[in-house]
Structure formats: structure tokens, C-alpha cells
Design a protein around this motif. Sequence first.
Motif, PDB file in Angstrom:
ATOM      1  N   TRP A  29       0.803  -1.226   0.000  1.00 62.23           N
ATOM      2  CA  TRP A  29       0.000   0.000   0.000  1.00 62.23           C
ATOM      3  C   TRP A  29       0.837   1.277   0.000  1.00 62.23           C
ATOM      4  O   TRP A  29       0.269   2.378  -0.053  1.00 62.23           O
ATOM      5  CB  TRP A  29      -0.902   0.023   1.223  1.00 62.23           C
ATOM      6  CG  TRP A  29      -2.093  -0.873   1.150  1.00 62.23           C
ATOM      7  CD1 TRP A  29      -2.347  -1.979   1.912  1.00 62.23           C
ATOM      8  CD2 TRP A  29      -3.239  -0.721   0.297  1.00 62.23           C
ATOM      9  NE1 TRP A  29      -3.558  -2.523   1.581  1.00 62.23           N
ATOM     10  CE2 TRP A  29      -4.132  -1.771   0.589  1.00 62.23           C
ATOM     11  CE3 TRP A  29      -3.587   0.203  -0.697  1.00 62.23           C
ATOM     12  CZ2 TRP A  29      -5.347  -1.926  -0.069  1.00 62.23           C
ATOM     13  CZ3 TRP A  29      -4.786   0.056  -1.357  1.00 62.23           C
ATOM     14  CH2 TRP A  29      -5.657  -1.000  -1.042  1.00 62.23           C
ATOM     15  N   THR A  32       0.268   3.815  -2.916  1.00 59.45           N
ATOM     16  CA  THR A  32      -1.092   4.351  -2.886  1.00 59.45           C
ATOM     17  C   THR A  32      -1.258   5.337  -1.743  1.00 59.45           C
ATOM     18  O   THR A  32      -1.843   6.417  -1.913  1.00 59.45           O
ATOM     19  CB  THR A  32      -2.110   3.218  -2.760  1.00 59.45           C
ATOM     20  OG1 THR A  32      -2.021   2.369  -3.907  1.00 59.45           O
ATOM     21  CG2 THR A  32      -3.530   3.755  -2.659  1.00 59.45           C
ATOM     22  N   ALA A 247      -3.554  -1.593  -6.822  1.00 56.77           N
ATOM     23  CA  ALA A 247      -2.911  -0.646  -5.915  1.00 56.77           C
ATOM     24  C   ALA A 247      -1.398  -0.638  -6.080  1.00 56.77           C
ATOM     25  O   ALA A 247      -0.737   0.331  -5.678  1.00 56.77           O
ATOM     26  CB  ALA A 247      -3.269  -0.962  -4.464  1.00 56.77           C
ATOM     27  N   PRO A 251      -0.967   2.735  -8.757  1.00 61.86           N
ATOM     28  CA  PRO A 251      -1.283   3.330  -7.448  1.00 61.86           C
ATOM     29  C   PRO A 251      -1.887   4.726  -7.529  1.00 61.86           C
ATOM     30  O   PRO A 251      -2.707   5.087  -6.679  1.00 61.86           O
ATOM     31  CB  PRO A 251       0.072   3.350  -6.729  1.00 61.86           C
ATOM     32  CG  PRO A 251       1.102   3.255  -7.812  1.00 61.86           C
ATOM     33  CD  PRO A 251       0.467   2.434  -8.880  1.00 61.86           C
ATOM     34  N   VAL A 254      -5.655   4.378  -8.091  1.00 57.76           N
ATOM     35  CA  VAL A 254      -6.321   3.863  -6.890  1.00 57.76           C
ATOM     36  C   VAL A 254      -6.341   4.933  -5.806  1.00 57.76           C
ATOM     37  O   VAL A 254      -7.349   5.125  -5.109  1.00 57.76           O
ATOM     38  CB  VAL A 254      -5.638   2.577  -6.402  1.00 57.76           C
ATOM     39  CG1 VAL A 254      -6.258   2.097  -5.089  1.00 57.76           C
ATOM     40  CG2 VAL A 254      -5.747   1.486  -7.469  1.00 57.76           C
ATOM     41  N   ALA A 255      -5.242   5.678  -5.660  1.00 57.86           N
ATOM     42  CA  ALA A 255      -5.191   6.754  -4.667  1.00 57.86           C
ATOM     43  C   ALA A 255      -6.252   7.811  -4.951  1.00 57.86           C
ATOM     44  O   ALA A 255      -6.893   8.332  -4.028  1.00 57.86           O
ATOM     45  CB  ALA A 255      -3.805   7.381  -4.643  1.00 57.86           C
TER      46      ALA A 255
END
Length: 268
Positions: A29, A32, A247, A251, A254-255
Motif C-alpha cells: 500500500w 497508494t 494498488a 497506485p 487507486v489513490a
Amino acid sequence: MTLHVLREDDGEALPVVLLHGFPLDHRMWEATAAGLVGPREVLAADLPGSSGRTSSGAAASWAQDAAPSLDDAADRLAAELAERGTRRAVVVGLSMGGYVALALAERHPELVAALGLVDTKSTADTDEARAARLQVAEETERLGTVEAVTGMATSLVGESTRAAQPAVSEQLAAWIEEQDPADVAWAQRAMAARPDRTHVLAAFPGPVTVVVGDEDTVTPVAAAEHMVEAAPAAQLVVVPRSGHMSAVEQPAAVAAALSDLAQRADSA
């Protein structure tokens, strides 16, 4: 279970809690989290099925001592959040993390202000998928290695990522190699035992964002559409040129989707 602080903030915005996919850990993660808009605390958990290794290589594994249940993972997560004083959060899960997010929404609804469901599904495994998970769990324990899941570093990403971003699969492979075989087996059994939680989405009152890679063959766009149809306040975001690990593959996209979700939750 360990909660890692990926971003700190002492403002009024709701925190975001990120739950990783299988067979990875919270590190998936990081990109992201860095792209989320605005000041906001961002936490990422190491779930069962993850050794949760830090940069020093120290493992924080506990799954061997727990029953194989994602409900238990949700309860442990709720306890960790309560201990640190987090009363309400935007909860986001990818794949296995999405299963835990739905379990948390069912078992601890007061904690979940909004749901982000990324490359996941609300339905239970088919008999065939369940049998395959149990076979992988047995093989992983028998061999004492994660060899049975190392091929996922390639199969989880989309065709576009394999062609244009080979470093993504290389990074996934490195993370998978660092997982503990006993934890991997635990997670497979826990996922095999999970129920259908579509009803949880249907009853969830807060904002929901469902994100899916357009090349995801594990939990495809149809599975995402099923969740959007079930949830009364859901939005669908399809990420181009991405597979099951959106992600990690894309990223920034998705962010952006999760930033919008968090802002919706702040205003709710």
C-alpha cells in the motif's frame, strides 16, 4: 497483528485503514498511501497470512496461534484500532483485505465510516476454489516453503503490467518470498471458510467505492459490478491497464479513487 502508520496527521479528517491482499503485507500500500490527497492519517495492517516483515527483516507473525478465521482477523483489527483510540475510519481492503473489511463492517459497524473494496468480491468461494485453497495450504505446510504461491507474482498482475512494468512482478515476488509458510497456509484456510457477505453491503449505510482493474481475472469487473449493485451508496472505478494488484500496478489511479471516498466519508 501490527498496524503501521504510513502517514501521520492530527487533523479532523477520518483516518484511512488499508488491508492488504494475499500473499503480501502492508508494504503493497505504500505507493497508494503516498498519493492520497490532503492531510489524513493512514494506517496499514499486517493481517494473518502476512509475516509483516519490517525493513530490518524481523517478522511479526502470529497467525500460527490463531484459528483460521477472517472474523478473528476483523476482531483483532477492531481491538488494535480501539487501543490506539481510533473510533471510526475509512476501511479499504484489496482482495483478502476486502474480505476482512466486510467482516469488520458486519461485526464492528461502528468503526466503519466508509468502505473501499479493491479487486475483491463479496461472495464466498466456489467448491472448486475452496478445494484449491486447501490444497495450497496443505502443500505449503508439507514443503515448509511458499513455493506454492510464488507464481502469483506474475498471475496477479494484468497483461499490460507484465509487458510494460516487469519490475512490479519482481517486487511482488520479493515480498511473497518473505512470507512465512505457516501464515500462508493459515490465510488460505481462513479465506476458504469465509461466508458470502453481499448482505453486509446491502445493509451498509455509508459511502462505498469499488475499484477493479480492467484486466483483473481473479475478481473480474463482473464481481465488482455485483457489489456495486448490492450497496445503496456505491461507486465503481475501473482502473485501466491493471490486473488484480491495481494498488501496486496503478497506485495513482487507486489513490485518486480512495481520496474521493475519504472526502465523501468526511462530508457524510
